[in-house]
Design a protein around this motif. Structure first.
Motif, short mmCIF file in Angstrom:
data_model
loop_
_atom_site.label_atom_id
_atom_site.label_comp_id
_atom_site.label_asym_id
_atom_site.label_seq_id
_atom_site.Cartn_x
_atom_site.Cartn_y
_atom_site.Cartn_z
N LYS A 107 44.10 67.14 26.25
CA LYS A 107 44.90 67.36 27.45
C LYS A 107 44.26 68.44 28.31
O LYS A 107 43.29 69.06 27.91
N GLU A 108 44.85 68.67 29.45
CA GLU A 108 44.36 69.70 30.36
C GLU A 108 44.28 71.03 29.62
O GLU A 108 45.12 71.36 28.80
N GLY A 109 43.25 71.79 29.92
CA GLY A 109 43.07 73.09 29.30
C GLY A 109 42.47 73.01 27.90
O GLY A 109 42.41 74.01 27.20
N GLY A 110 42.06 71.80 27.49
CA GLY A 110 41.41 71.65 26.20
C GLY A 110 42.35 71.58 25.01
O GLY A 110 41.91 71.61 23.87
N VAL A 111 43.65 71.47 25.27
CA VAL A 111 44.62 71.33 24.17
C VAL A 111 44.47 69.93 23.57
O VAL A 111 44.40 68.94 24.30
N ASP A 166 31.74 68.99 27.61
CA ASP A 166 30.52 68.57 26.92
C ASP A 166 31.00 67.88 25.64
O ASP A 166 31.62 68.52 24.79
N ALA A 167 30.72 66.60 25.50
CA ALA A 167 31.25 65.80 24.39
C ALA A 167 30.84 66.35 23.03
O ALA A 167 31.64 66.38 22.10
N LYS A 168 29.60 66.79 22.89
CA LYS A 168 29.14 67.31 21.59
C LYS A 168 29.88 68.59 21.22
O LYS A 168 30.31 68.76 20.08
N LYS A 169 30.02 69.49 22.17
CA LYS A 169 30.75 70.74 21.90
C LYS A 169 32.22 70.46 21.61
O LYS A 169 32.81 71.06 20.71
N LEU A 170 32.79 69.54 22.37
CA LEU A 170 34.19 69.20 22.17
C LEU A 170 34.40 68.57 20.79
O LEU A 170 35.37 68.87 20.10
N ALA A 171 33.48 67.71 20.38
CA ALA A 171 33.58 67.08 19.06
C ALA A 171 33.57 68.13 17.96
O ALA A 171 34.35 68.04 17.00
N LEU A 172 32.69 69.11 18.08
CA LEU A 172 32.66 70.20 17.09
C LEU A 172 33.96 70.99 17.09
O LEU A 172 34.48 71.35 16.03
N THR A 173 34.48 71.26 18.27
CA THR A 173 35.73 72.00 18.39
C THR A 173 36.87 71.23 17.74
O THR A 173 37.68 71.81 17.00
N ILE A 174 36.94 69.94 17.99
CA ILE A 174 38.01 69.12 17.42
C ILE A 174 37.89 69.07 15.91
O ILE A 174 38.88 69.24 15.19
N SER A 175 36.70 68.85 15.40
CA SER A 175 36.48 68.83 13.95
C SER A 175 36.88 70.17 13.34
O SER A 175 37.54 70.22 12.29
N TYR A 199 33.72 59.58 29.36
CA TYR A 199 35.13 59.91 29.51
C TYR A 199 35.34 61.42 29.46
O TYR A 199 36.02 62.01 30.31
N PHE A 200 34.73 62.07 28.45
CA PHE A 200 34.87 63.52 28.33
C PHE A 200 34.13 64.26 29.44
O PHE A 200 34.61 65.27 29.94
N GLU A 201 32.96 63.77 29.80
CA GLU A 201 32.21 64.42 30.87
C GLU A 201 32.98 64.38 32.19
O GLU A 201 32.96 65.35 32.95
N GLU A 202 33.67 63.27 32.45
CA GLU A 202 34.48 63.16 33.67
C GLU A 202 35.64 64.15 33.66
O GLU A 202 36.12 64.57 34.70
N MET A 203 36.09 64.53 32.45
CA MET A 203 37.15 65.54 32.32
C MET A 203 36.58 66.95 32.40
O MET A 203 37.33 67.93 32.38
N GLY A 204 35.24 67.06 32.45
CA GLY A 204 34.60 68.36 32.56
C GLY A 204 34.19 68.97 31.23
O GLY A 204 33.92 70.17 31.15
#
Length: 144
Positions: A126-130, A59-68, A52-57
């Motif tokens: 959301k778009e732009g990583g928000v 990297d799921a691991k990096k995004l998970a760290l950012t969200i945490s 799901y995240f890869e289709e949005m462009g």
């Protein structure tokens, strides 16, 4: 005679080592299964959520760290974390641990040093990583 005793001694050592290897392999299998059970509800092991995240462009691991990091970085000295719907009674409420379960849900635990609880958070990238967060459920454990 000595050669026969030496061979028997080596054979016995080999058998003992084979038994130890078998026992260790059994322990490793058990730990592997336990680890798989413990990580079942985790973004890291959820291929559909990762896709799901890869289709949005992303990297799921990096995004998970950012969200945490976004959640934990709201812990501020002298202030309660605004995500936590409880006011600290013995100090400031801060989030300690965050686990992304999938591409929509997070669990987190928090404490003020004496009281503690857990949160169930719904999030959306959301778009732009928000990232929008909404605490769906929360509870505070009773003090012993």
């Amino acid at each position: 005679m000595n050669a026969k005793k030496a061979k028997e001694s080596y054979d016995l050592k080999i058998d003992n080592l084979k038994e130890k290897i078998t026992a260790k392999e059994t322990i490793i299998d058990s730990l592997t299964n336990t680890n798989m059970d413990l990580t079942y509800f985790s973004l890291d092991s959820n291929e559909d959520a990762i896709s799901y995240f890869e289709e949005m462009g992303y990297d799921a691991k990096k995004l998970a760290l950012t969200i945490s990091d976004q959640i934990i970085s709201q812990n501020k000295a002298g202030k309660d974390n605004p995500i936590i719907p409880f006011v600290g009674m013995e100090g400031n409420m801060s989030i300690n641990k965050v686990r992304l379960l999938n591409h929509k849900w997070i669990i987190a635990d928090f404490t003020d040093g004496v009281y503690w609880g857990e949160l169930f958070i719904i999030y959306e990238v959301k778009e732009g990583g928000v990232v929008d967060f909404e605490v769906e459920k929360s509870f505070l454990y009773p003090k012993d």
